[in-house]
Design a protein around this motif. Structure first.
Motif, short mmCIF file in Angstrom:
data_model
loop_
_atom_site.label_atom_id
_atom_site.label_comp_id
_atom_site.label_asym_id
_atom_site.label_seq_id
_atom_site.Cartn_x
_atom_site.Cartn_y
_atom_site.Cartn_z
N GLU A 1 0.85 -1.20 0.00
CA GLU A 1 0.00 0.00 0.00
C GLU A 1 0.88 1.25 0.00
N GLN A 2 0.36 2.31 -0.62
CA GLN A 2 1.04 3.61 -0.64
C GLN A 2 -0.01 4.71 -0.62
N ASP A 3 0.39 5.88 -0.14
CA ASP A 3 -0.48 7.04 -0.21
C ASP A 3 0.38 8.29 -0.16
N VAL A 4 -0.22 9.43 -0.54
CA VAL A 4 0.51 10.70 -0.56
C VAL A 4 -0.38 11.82 -0.03
N GLU A 5 0.26 12.90 0.39
CA GLU A 5 -0.42 14.15 0.76
C GLU A 5 0.36 15.30 0.12
N ARG A 6 -0.37 16.29 -0.40
CA ARG A 6 0.28 17.45 -0.97
C ARG A 6 0.74 18.40 0.14
N VAL A 7 1.90 19.01 -0.07
CA VAL A 7 2.43 20.01 0.85
C VAL A 7 2.86 21.23 0.03
N ASP A 8 3.17 22.32 0.73
CA ASP A 8 3.58 23.52 -0.01
C ASP A 8 4.69 24.28 0.70
N HIS A 9 5.08 25.39 0.08
CA HIS A 9 6.23 26.16 0.53
C HIS A 9 6.03 26.77 1.92
N ALA A 10 4.79 26.95 2.35
CA ALA A 10 4.52 27.60 3.63
C ALA A 10 4.70 26.67 4.83
N MET A 11 4.86 25.39 4.58
CA MET A 11 4.97 24.41 5.66
C MET A 11 6.42 24.19 6.04
N GLY A 12 6.70 24.28 7.34
CA GLY A 12 8.04 24.02 7.83
C GLY A 12 8.31 22.53 7.94
N PRO A 13 9.55 22.17 8.26
CA PRO A 13 9.91 20.74 8.35
C PRO A 13 9.14 20.00 9.44
N GLU A 14 8.79 20.69 10.55
CA GLU A 14 8.02 20.03 11.60
C GLU A 14 6.63 19.67 11.10
N LYS A 15 6.01 20.56 10.33
CA LYS A 15 4.69 20.30 9.77
C LYS A 15 4.76 19.15 8.77
N LEU A 16 5.80 19.15 7.94
CA LEU A 16 5.97 18.05 6.99
C LEU A 16 6.13 16.72 7.72
N THR A 17 6.88 16.73 8.81
CA THR A 17 7.08 15.51 9.59
C THR A 17 5.76 15.02 10.16
N ALA A 18 4.93 15.93 10.67
CA ALA A 18 3.64 15.55 11.24
C ALA A 18 2.72 14.96 10.18
N ILE A 19 2.69 15.59 9.02
CA ILE A 19 1.85 15.08 7.94
C ILE A 19 2.34 13.70 7.50
N GLY A 20 3.67 13.58 7.38
CA GLY A 20 4.25 12.30 6.97
C GLY A 20 3.91 11.18 7.94
N ARG A 21 3.94 11.47 9.22
CA ARG A 21 3.63 10.44 10.22
C ARG A 21 2.17 10.02 10.15
N ASP A 22 1.28 10.97 9.88
CA ASP A 22 -0.13 10.62 9.72
C ASP A 22 -0.32 9.67 8.54
N VAL A 23 0.36 9.97 7.43
CA VAL A 23 0.25 9.12 6.25
C VAL A 23 0.80 7.73 6.55
N GLU A 24 1.92 7.66 7.24
CA GLU A 24 2.51 6.37 7.59
C GLU A 24 1.54 5.52 8.40
N CYS A 25 0.85 6.14 9.37
CA CYS A 25 -0.11 5.40 10.19
C CYS A 25 -1.22 4.80 9.35
N VAL A 26 -1.79 5.60 8.48
CA VAL A 26 -2.91 5.14 7.66
C VAL A 26 -2.48 4.04 6.70
N VAL A 27 -1.35 4.23 6.06
CA VAL A 27 -0.87 3.25 5.08
C VAL A 27 -0.55 1.92 5.75
N LEU A 28 0.10 1.97 6.91
CA LEU A 28 0.44 0.72 7.60
C LEU A 28 -0.82 0.00 8.08
#
Length: 289
Positions: free
Chosen positions: A239-266
């Motif tokens: 399984e795989q999934d993605v979320e769109r991100v943009d220039h206004a998001m800092g690395p902490e926000k990207l990390t949080a979004i990434g972790r949410d995606v990891e949970c759902v995919v797993l």
């Protein structure tokens, strides 16, 4: 008493009459098809099928179904498995120091959303022993020092396998277990171990991949769940999934979004395994959703 239900999965060389043979067999044995899915792969010339059925005729036992269907399977050169649909697979979770996937799986399990029996949690760190205790699940701290010798790693992996064997685990989930498994370990867990990681590989390896991705201005964040093999992070994808991100998001926000995606995919990958929706097709998978 619940009506007996089974899930039949199979693959074989593609040819005429496969569905007719399977459905005819089930009809003759007093079974009712609840749902069915099939796929013919033009590239591999293989046919895949998953059938969920109930046994409505009294006196039909699983042993008889297996013995009789083996004759059909032999005629069509099938690889097949028959599973009790009411059975909850025994699962062992493995984790290191990042706990979002572990926490998510435990919550889904406790809430009845994940039909499994989590028998043990294994970690090379002690961080989550209290979390395990709160769910009344045995926690096994099996440390492995940074830069440990091959012999120390072999001994630690042997202890891991002993815990898995003692619990008769049918599935091992690497819920952000940050140790590379040896080829011997991968072989021992072949077909029954699932890993999760961000989908930046191989571009952003090592520490803080989301910070690396932020520096490069990525626009998509994703996660991949796959079977564990000796080829690091290259096992058959489940399984795989993605979320769109943009220039206004800092690395902490990207990390949080990434972790949410990891949970759902797993969680999806584990569910597919538990419901016997995954069939291997060479280095790929067929997923009957």
């Amino acid at each position: 008493m619940a009506t007996p239900e089974y899930i039949l999965t199979l693959s074989c060389p593609d040819q005429r009459g496969i569905v007719h043979s399977v459905s005819g067999f089930l009809t003759q044995h007093g079974c009712n098809i609840i749902d069915s899915a099939q796929f013919g792969d033009a590239q591999s010339q293989l046919f895949f099928m998953r059938v969920h059925f109930s046994v409505d005729e009294a006196g039909i036992q699983e042993a008889q179904l297996r013995a009789d269907f083996s004759q059909v399977a032999e005629t069509l050169s099938m690889q097949w498995q028959l599973h009790d649909a009411h059975h909850k697979p025994r699962v062992v979770l493995m984790v290191s120091k990042i706990g979002h996937c572990l926490n998510d799986l435990l919550f889904r399990y406790k809430s009845g959303l994940l039909p499994v029996e989590i028998k043990a949690i294994i970690s090379n760190h002690s961080d989550f022993y209290q979390l395990a205790a709160s769910y009344n699940i045995p926690f096994h701290h099996l440390p492995l020092a940074t830069g440990a010798s091959a012999e120390a790693k072999r001994q630690q992996e042997q202890k891991v396998l002993e815990v898995i064997a003692a619990n008769q685990a049918e599935l091992v989930v690497l819920a952000r277990y940050m140790q590379i498994l040896s080829n011997e370990m991968c072989e021992a867990l072949s077909g029954r171990a699932i890993n999760i990681h961000h989908s930046f590989l191989p571009s952003f390896k090592g520490a803080k991949p989301y910070y690396q991705a932020h520096d490069r201005g990525v626009k998509l964040i994703g996660a991949t769940a796959h079977f564990v093999t000796g080829d690091l992070d290259e096992g058959p994808i489940i399984e795989q999934d993605v979320e769109r991100v943009d220039h206004a998001m800092g690395p902490e926000k990207l990390t949080a979004i990434g972790r949410d995606v990891e949970c759902v995919v797993l969680a999806r990958a584990v569910n597919y395994f538990v419901e016997h929706r995954i069939l291997l097709n060479g280095h790929k998978t067929v997923i009957f959703k």
